[in-house]
Motif scaffolding. Structure first.
Motif, PDB file in Angstrom:
ATOM      1  N   SER A 141       0.821  -1.206   0.000  1.00 56.11           N
ATOM      2  CA  SER A 141       0.000   0.000   0.000  1.00 56.11           C
ATOM      3  C   SER A 141       0.857   1.259   0.000  1.00 56.11           C
ATOM      4  O   SER A 141       0.429   2.321  -0.434  1.00 56.11           O
ATOM      5  N   GLU A 275      -6.780 -14.164   8.283  1.00 54.34           N
ATOM      6  CA  GLU A 275      -6.338 -13.130   7.362  1.00 54.34           C
ATOM      7  C   GLU A 275      -7.084 -13.261   6.043  1.00 54.34           C
ATOM      8  O   GLU A 275      -7.784 -14.258   5.800  1.00 54.34           O
ATOM      9  N   ASN A 276      -6.947 -12.251   5.203  1.00 58.95           N
ATOM     10  CA  ASN A 276      -7.592 -12.240   3.899  1.00 58.95           C
ATOM     11  C   ASN A 276      -6.555 -12.405   2.799  1.00 58.95           C
ATOM     12  O   ASN A 276      -5.361 -12.163   2.999  1.00 58.95           O
ATOM     13  N   THR A 278      -4.351 -11.348  -0.131  1.00 66.91           N
ATOM     14  CA  THR A 278      -3.809 -10.064  -0.556  1.00 66.91           C
ATOM     15  C   THR A 278      -2.938 -10.257  -1.785  1.00 66.91           C
ATOM     16  O   THR A 278      -2.531 -11.383  -2.111  1.00 66.91           O
ATOM     17  N   SER A 279      -2.643  -9.168  -2.466  1.00 64.87           N
ATOM     18  CA  SER A 279      -1.765  -9.223  -3.631  1.00 64.87           C
ATOM     19  C   SER A 279      -0.364  -9.664  -3.227  1.00 64.87           C
ATOM     20  O   SER A 279       0.346 -10.305  -4.006  1.00 64.87           O
ATOM     21  N   ASN A 280       0.059  -9.309  -2.016  1.00 62.40           N
ATOM     22  CA  ASN A 280       1.360  -9.751  -1.523  1.00 62.40           C
ATOM     23  C   ASN A 280       1.459 -11.267  -1.523  1.00 62.40           C
ATOM     24  O   ASN A 280       2.455 -11.856  -1.957  1.00 62.40           O
TER      25      ASN A 280
END
Length: 309
Positions: A141, A275-276, A278-280
């Motif tokens: 981000s 957790e969700n 993520t692009s990471n």
């Protein structure tokens, strides 16, 4: 079914169990158990189980059995203590993916110990995995997927302590895979498992006494159920199956199969709401898996017989 296929399936089962183990460890940390206590508890359970199971063989152990168990146990303890402390500073998925880097370290350790130089693809795989770890631990981000942001990620000071400790744990687990694969063909397998569990338990207890000493953690709570799961399944069942499989499959292939635990850890973590996605996770984890494939898959047309180390 071919014998090697059978042991590959067994190792996949181990990876699934270990993937769920990241969640059980996180539950233990959430119950305010310290890292040394968690490791001591799980290996105490495992030592008791194997102590009863192999009670007739233990009195017959010799010097070689003890030395092998000591080396494998020290490697195992170093991996777990660093991994558990690392999990305190990061998420289960990141912790699992970085731990997966042991697949890159294994060939380097084989080179150092057995004087077998790795091919160029090893260095390419190491670079790709480092990029993956960097992306996995970056705050996208703030930096975005830019070259400047990616390069800044290689500054160790920008990585969290959780990621750094987990990176070191990957080296410990790599040495465990190499040493376990070496000794499993030279000593009694059952005694190797028992001795390595016992050594890890003792080292964890010593660490607990020195750095923690909070004995109130021994008072039974609901959180102890996660430690029981770790002791029975993630430790006793998983490590016994791994050791048996390493008699038939090379260390490099074992590390490749077991690295899938990071995928299962991510799946369990997301499904249980820790957790969700993520692009990471997608990009960083994808690069690590590409590195694994690059290191382990033989892209040559000729079939080369691999020596089991």
């Amino acid at each position: 079914m071919k014998e090697e296929t059978k042991y590959t399936i067994i190792l996949m089962l181990v990876a699934i169990i270990w993937g769920s183990g990241f969640i059980a460890t996180q539950l233990g940390l959430d119950s305010n158990f310290s890292a040394p206590f968690i490791i001591f508890a799980r290996f105490f359970v495992a030592t008791c189980i194997f102590g009863i199971w192999f009670r007739k063989e233990i009195p017959k152990m010799n010097k070689k059995d003890i030395q092998a168990g000591l080396i494998v146990g020290i490697a195992l303890f170093s991996g777990f203590i660093l991994q558990t402390y690392g999990l305190e500073g990061t998420t289960p998925t990141v912790n699992a993916f970085i731990t997966a880097l042991n697949v890159v370290f294994v060939p380097f350790l084989v080179w150092m110990i057995f004087r077998k130089r790795p091919p160029i693809k090893i260095f390419l795989g190491a670079f790709a995995s480092l990029v993956g770890v960097t992306i996995l631990s970056m705050d996208i981000s703030e930096t975005g997927f830019t070259l400047q942001g990616l390069l800044s990620g290689f500054d160790v000071s920008t990585m969290g302590m959780g990621e750094l400790l987990t990176l070191l744990c990957a080296l410990g687990f790599a040495f465990h895979i190499v040493s376990n694969g070496h000794f499993v063909k030279k000593v009694n397998v059952n005694l190797l498992v028992f001795n390595s569990m016992f050594v890890t338990m003792v080292l964890a207890f010593i660490t607990f006494i020195i750095f923690d000493g909070n004995f109130t953690q021994f008072i039974p709570t609901k959180g102890h159920l996660s430690l029981l799961y770790l002791g029975v399944f993630s430790t006793s069942v998983a490590f016994f199956l791994q050791t048996i499989a390493q008699k038939h499959i090379s260390s490099s292939k074992v590390s490749l199969i077991l690295v899938t635990e990071s995928l299962f850890a991510g799946v369990f973590s997301i499904l249980l709401g820790f957790e969700n996605i993520t692009s990471n996770m997608i990009v960083g984890g994808g690069l690590i898996l590409v590195a694994v494939i690059l290191v382990e898959v033989d892209f040559s047309k000729k079939s080369v017989k691999k020596e089991v180390v």
